[in-house]
Motif scaffolding. Structure first.
Motif, PDB file in Angstrom:
ATOM      1  N   PRO A  88       1.553  18.583 -19.262  1.00 22.04           N
ATOM      2  CA  PRO A  88       0.484  19.075 -18.389  1.00 22.04           C
ATOM      3  C   PRO A  88      -0.919  18.925 -18.952  1.00 22.04           C
ATOM      4  O   PRO A  88      -1.891  18.962 -18.182  1.00 22.04           O
ATOM      5  N   ASN A  89      -1.061  18.740 -20.241  1.00 21.75           N
ATOM      6  CA  ASN A  89      -2.397  18.630 -20.839  1.00 21.75           C
ATOM      7  C   ASN A  89      -2.850  17.182 -21.028  1.00 21.75           C
ATOM      8  O   ASN A  89      -3.972  16.941 -21.473  1.00 21.75           O
ATOM      9  N   ASP A  90      -1.988  16.226 -20.698  1.00 22.46           N
ATOM     10  CA  ASP A  90      -2.345  14.815 -20.871  1.00 22.46           C
ATOM     11  C   ASP A  90      -3.182  14.319 -19.694  1.00 22.46           C
ATOM     12  O   ASP A  90      -2.998  14.766 -18.556  1.00 22.46           O
ATOM     13  N   GLU A  91      -4.072  13.377 -19.965  1.00 24.25           N
ATOM     14  CA  GLU A  91      -4.866  12.759 -18.911  1.00 24.25           C
ATOM     15  C   GLU A  91      -4.136  11.540 -18.343  1.00 24.25           C
ATOM     16  O   GLU A  91      -3.279  10.949 -19.007  1.00 24.25           O
ATOM     17  N   ILE A  92      -4.516  11.162 -17.119  1.00 27.29           N
ATOM     18  CA  ILE A  92      -3.832  10.060 -16.431  1.00 27.29           C
ATOM     19  C   ILE A  92      -4.868   9.121 -15.816  1.00 27.29           C
ATOM     20  O   ILE A  92      -5.773   9.570 -15.107  1.00 27.29           O
ATOM     21  N   VAL A  93      -4.730   7.839 -16.111  1.00 25.20           N
ATOM     22  CA  VAL A  93      -5.561   6.795 -15.505  1.00 25.20           C
ATOM     23  C   VAL A  93      -4.685   6.031 -14.518  1.00 25.20           C
ATOM     24  O   VAL A  93      -3.709   5.405 -14.917  1.00 25.20           O
ATOM     25  N   ALA A  94      -5.012   6.116 -13.234  1.00 26.25           N
ATOM     26  CA  ALA A  94      -4.218   5.435 -12.213  1.00 26.25           C
ATOM     27  C   ALA A  94      -5.141   4.782 -11.194  1.00 26.25           C
ATOM     28  O   ALA A  94      -6.304   5.158 -11.056  1.00 26.25           O
ATOM     29  N   GLU A  95      -4.606   3.803 -10.484  1.00 29.26           N
ATOM     30  CA  GLU A  95      -5.435   2.971  -9.618  1.00 29.26           C
ATOM     31  C   GLU A  95      -5.828   3.653  -8.308  1.00 29.26           C
ATOM     32  O   GLU A  95      -6.948   3.479  -7.813  1.00 29.26           O
ATOM     33  N   GLU A  96      -4.907   4.429  -7.722  1.00 32.13           N
ATOM     34  CA  GLU A  96      -5.131   4.936  -6.369  1.00 32.13           C
ATOM     35  C   GLU A  96      -5.751   6.331  -6.359  1.00 32.13           C
ATOM     36  O   GLU A  96      -5.577   7.113  -7.298  1.00 32.13           O
ATOM     37  N   GLU A  97      -6.464   6.658  -5.266  1.00 29.51           N
ATOM     38  CA  GLU A  97      -6.896   8.030  -5.003  1.00 29.51           C
ATOM     39  C   GLU A  97      -6.732   8.285  -3.503  1.00 29.51           C
ATOM     40  O   GLU A  97      -6.574   7.358  -2.719  1.00 29.51           O
ATOM     41  N   SER A  98      -6.741   9.548  -3.115  1.00 30.85           N
ATOM     42  CA  SER A  98      -6.185   9.923  -1.814  1.00 30.85           C
ATOM     43  C   SER A  98      -7.145   9.864  -0.636  1.00 30.85           C
ATOM     44  O   SER A  98      -6.745  10.190   0.484  1.00 30.85           O
ATOM     45  N   SER A  99      -8.404   9.464  -0.827  1.00 26.65           N
ATOM     46  CA  SER A  99      -9.378   9.547   0.266  1.00 26.65           C
ATOM     47  C   SER A  99      -8.923   8.768   1.507  1.00 26.65           C
ATOM     48  O   SER A  99      -9.088   9.238   2.645  1.00 26.65           O
ATOM     49  N   GLU A 100      -8.345   7.590   1.321  1.00 21.97           N
ATOM     50  CA  GLU A 100      -7.868   6.814   2.461  1.00 21.97           C
ATOM     51  C   GLU A 100      -6.782   7.561   3.225  1.00 21.97           C
ATOM     52  O   GLU A 100      -6.763   7.569   4.467  1.00 21.97           O
ATOM     53  N   LEU A 101      -5.886   8.217   2.493  1.00 18.64           N
ATOM     54  CA  LEU A 101      -4.803   8.937   3.140  1.00 18.64           C
ATOM     55  C   LEU A 101      -5.310  10.179   3.869  1.00 18.64           C
ATOM     56  O   LEU A 101      -4.763  10.559   4.915  1.00 18.64           O
ATOM     57  N   ARG A 102      -6.326  10.800   3.336  1.00 19.58           N
ATOM     58  CA  ARG A 102      -6.877  11.996   3.979  1.00 19.58           C
ATOM     59  C   ARG A 102      -7.539  11.645   5.313  1.00 19.58           C
ATOM     60  O   ARG A 102      -7.658  12.501   6.196  1.00 19.58           O
ATOM     61  N   GLN A 103      -7.950  10.388   5.455  1.00 17.54           N
ATOM     62  CA  GLN A 103      -8.597   9.956   6.687  1.00 17.54           C
ATOM     63  C   GLN A 103      -7.638   9.264   7.654  1.00 17.54           C
ATOM     64  O   GLN A 103      -8.026   8.895   8.761  1.00 17.54           O
ATOM     65  N   ASP A 104      -6.410   9.069   7.237  1.00 14.15           N
ATOM     66  CA  ASP A 104      -5.435   8.329   8.042  1.00 14.15           C
ATOM     67  C   ASP A 104      -4.136   9.120   8.091  1.00 14.15           C
ATOM     68  O   ASP A 104      -3.244   8.944   7.263  1.00 14.15           O
ATOM     69  N   ALA A 105      -4.040   9.992   9.101  1.00 15.03           N
ATOM     70  CA  ALA A 105      -2.886  10.890   9.189  1.00 15.03           C
ATOM     71  C   ALA A 105      -1.579  10.129   9.356  1.00 15.03           C
ATOM     72  O   ALA A 105      -0.538  10.528   8.813  1.00 15.03           O
ATOM     73  N   ALA A 106      -1.622   9.013  10.109  1.00 13.66           N
ATOM     74  CA  ALA A 106      -0.394   8.249  10.337  1.00 13.66           C
ATOM     75  C   ALA A 106       0.128   7.641   9.040  1.00 13.66           C
ATOM     76  O   ALA A 106       1.329   7.727   8.736  1.00 13.66           O
TER      77      ALA A 106
ATOM     78  N   THR B 155       0.826  -1.202   0.000  1.00 13.79           N
ATOM     79  CA  THR B 155       0.000   0.000   0.000  1.00 13.79           C
ATOM     80  C   THR B 155       0.862   1.255   0.000  1.00 13.79           C
ATOM     81  O   THR B 155       0.610   2.200  -0.761  1.00 13.79           O
ATOM     82  N   LYS B 156       1.887   1.275   0.819  1.00 10.08           N
ATOM     83  CA  LYS B 156       2.779   2.429   0.859  1.00 10.08           C
ATOM     84  C   LYS B 156       3.476   2.637  -0.487  1.00 10.08           C
ATOM     85  O   LYS B 156       3.595   3.753  -0.986  1.00 10.08           O
ATOM     86  N   GLY B 157       3.951   1.528  -1.050  1.00 10.56           N
ATOM     87  CA  GLY B 157       4.632   1.611  -2.331  1.00 10.56           C
ATOM     88  C   GLY B 157       3.718   2.088  -3.436  1.00 10.56           C
ATOM     89  O   GLY B 157       4.114   2.889  -4.301  1.00 10.56           O
ATOM     90  N   ASP B 158       2.470   1.618  -3.428  1.00  9.25           N
ATOM     91  CA  ASP B 158       1.498   2.024  -4.447  1.00  9.25           C
ATOM     92  C   ASP B 158       1.297   3.532  -4.455  1.00  9.25           C
ATOM     93  O   ASP B 158       1.420   4.199  -5.486  1.00  9.25           O
ATOM     94  N   PHE B 159       0.955   4.079  -3.282  1.00  5.78           N
ATOM     95  CA  PHE B 159       0.673   5.511  -3.191  1.00  5.78           C
ATOM     96  C   PHE B 159       1.915   6.343  -3.512  1.00  5.78           C
ATOM     97  O   PHE B 159       1.846   7.326  -4.249  1.00  5.78           O
ATOM     98  N   GLY B 160       3.038   5.946  -2.952  1.00  8.15           N
ATOM     99  CA  GLY B 160       4.252   6.717  -3.159  1.00  8.15           C
ATOM    100  C   GLY B 160       4.707   6.720  -4.602  1.00  8.15           C
ATOM    101  O   GLY B 160       5.066   7.766  -5.160  1.00  8.15           O
ATOM    102  N   ALA B 161       4.685   5.550  -5.227  1.00  8.62           N
ATOM    103  CA  ALA B 161       5.109   5.461  -6.623  1.00  8.62           C
ATOM    104  C   ALA B 161       4.165   6.230  -7.531  1.00  8.62           C
ATOM    105  O   ALA B 161       4.599   6.909  -8.474  1.00  8.62           O
ATOM    106  N   GLN B 162       2.859   6.145  -7.254  1.00 12.23           N
ATOM    107  CA  GLN B 162       1.900   6.883  -8.078  1.00 12.23           C
ATOM    108  C   GLN B 162       2.156   8.381  -7.991  1.00 12.23           C
ATOM    109  O   GLN B 162       2.120   9.087  -9.003  1.00 12.23           O
ATOM    110  N   ALA B 163       2.429   8.876  -6.794  1.00 13.98           N
ATOM    111  CA  ALA B 163       2.709  10.305  -6.638  1.00 13.98           C
ATOM    112  C   ALA B 163       3.932  10.717  -7.448  1.00 13.98           C
ATOM    113  O   ALA B 163       3.915  11.731  -8.164  1.00 13.98           O
ATOM    114  N   LEU B 164       5.006   9.941  -7.375  1.00 14.85           N
ATOM    115  CA  LEU B 164       6.235  10.285  -8.085  1.00 14.85           C
ATOM    116  C   LEU B 164       6.049  10.257  -9.601  1.00 14.85           C
ATOM    117  O   LEU B 164       6.545  11.134 -10.320  1.00 14.85           O
ATOM    118  N   ILE B 165       5.331   9.246 -10.086  1.00 18.66           N
ATOM    119  CA  ILE B 165       5.175   9.110 -11.535  1.00 18.66           C
ATOM    120  C   ILE B 165       4.237  10.181 -12.085  1.00 18.66           C
ATOM    121  O   ILE B 165       4.513  10.794 -13.127  1.00 18.66           O
TER     122      ILE B 165
END
Length: 343
Positions: free
Chosen positions: A61-79, A42-52
């Motif tokens: 900047p005008n290209d669209e991106i299809v990726a698996e993760e979204e941030s709602s879980e992280l927004r609810q889990d500060a740790a 899970t950590k690797g998924d979110f981190g790698a997606q952010a970097l890529i």
């Protein structure tokens, strides 16, 4: 039109993301992850997606991106959010020019979350779209135009650098970061496929890869997924038996299976449907599909149809995946259809 720049950005971005994957692996190996931590995957998924995604948006900047993760879980889990930020913030290539091309630092946690959420494109048949699959140590990354895949890059930190090294049945459970492992695969439509060693800096020299000739299908090396929930392993075994393949299957995570057969370390990859209604995700297959086809293979569904990446985030027009050397594809599909009672 050439895609040299897109390919270079993708290769560098995947290489940088693999540094994060290795960092997570080392934490796990040293026992530094607490029992109540979210999984290293899970950590690797979110981190790698952010970097890529950061690298894509900076350069395209005008290209669209299809990726698996979204941030709602992280927004609810500060740790968890803090743990992922600690992983991401210091990841950089040991090559200042390459790192600057990719965008340098993400800035802060909130910026990281915003970047992760830029992977929310619905996909489709029009425009320039990137799709990425940051999962379990393998980074699949591709650029498509109007649903046609043009560029594919995959990083495999656990595969041996030597293209000729045979796969062993237990390789999927033998994750390590030892010397001689870590490969970056890339391809551009019409230009063949290449591999190069992963580094922590700029890109290493590449060499061309291709699927190996298999005169007798019974001698083929058979690849499938590790997780039984993702592909019907009983049906896979029945197909292998029908083809006369007696060697045990090689089970690998993610798109490492496509990479392995594209370089000639394996020959056949099956992902047979578990449920009639299940739809494969485009990010699990698009880069590998192009890599195998450019290396001399074929990739279709169980009915022999090419994979259709124009239908949004899933392969709704396809069922299952069959990848094999071009000369064996029809023979493998015949065996699949016989096992699945499609004839």
């Amino acid at each position: 039109m050439t895609y040299d720049y897109e390919r270079r950005i993708a290769e560098l971005a995947v290489q940088r993301a693999c540094l994060l994957t290795k960092k997570v692996f080392h934490e796990k190996a040293k026992g530094e992850l607490a029992k109540d931590d979210k999984s290293p995957v899970t950590k690797g998924d979110f981190g790698a997606q952010a970097l890529i995604i950061q690298a894509i948006t900076k350069n395209f900047p005008n290209d669209e991106i299809v990726a698996e993760e979204e941030s709602s879980e992280l927004r609810q889990d500060a740790a968890l959010r803090s743990e992922i930020w600690d992983l991401v913030k210091d990841i950089k290539l040991n090559d200042a020019a390459s790192d600057e091309i990719l965008g340098g630092s993400l800035g802060n946690e909130e910026a990281m979350l915003a970047v992760i959420d830029q992977g929310n494109s619905l996909g489709g048949a029009k425009g320039r779209i990137w799709a990425l699959d940051p999962i379990d140590g393998t980074k699949g990354f591709l650029r498509g135009v109007d649903g046609d895949v043009k560029v594919g890059v995959i990083g495999c930190p656990n595969l041996p650098i030597d293209d000729s090294e045979s796969l062993t049945a237990g390789i999927g459970s033998q994750q390590s970061d030892e010397e001689g492992k870590g490969v970056l695969f890339s391809t551009v439509q019409g230009e063949g496929a290449v591999s190069r060693p992963l580094t922590s800096a700029g890109l290493a020299p590449s060499k061309s890869i291709s699927m190996r000739p298999v005169p007798d299908v019974s001698q083929a090396v058979f690849c499938e997924g590790v997780e039984a929930a993702h592909s019907n392993q009983d049906d896979n075994a029945a197909v292998a038996k029908r083809l006369g393949i007696t060697a045990p299957s090689v089970r690998l995570d993610s798109q490492a299976k496509y990479c392995s057969i594209a370089r000639g370390a394996g020959d056949i990859y099956l992902r047979l449907p578990m449920k009639k209604e299940y739809q494969e995700k485009i990010w699990d297959h698009a880069a590998g599909d192009l890599l195998v086809r450019e290396a001399g293979g074929q990739v279709t569904d169980i009915y022999g149809k090419r994979l259709d990446f124009t239908q949004g985030r899933t392969l709704k027009n396809n069922k299952g995946v069959v990848a094999a050397p071009a000369k064996l594809q029809d023979q493998v599909i015949d065996a699949v259809q016989a096992v699945l009672n499609l004839k």
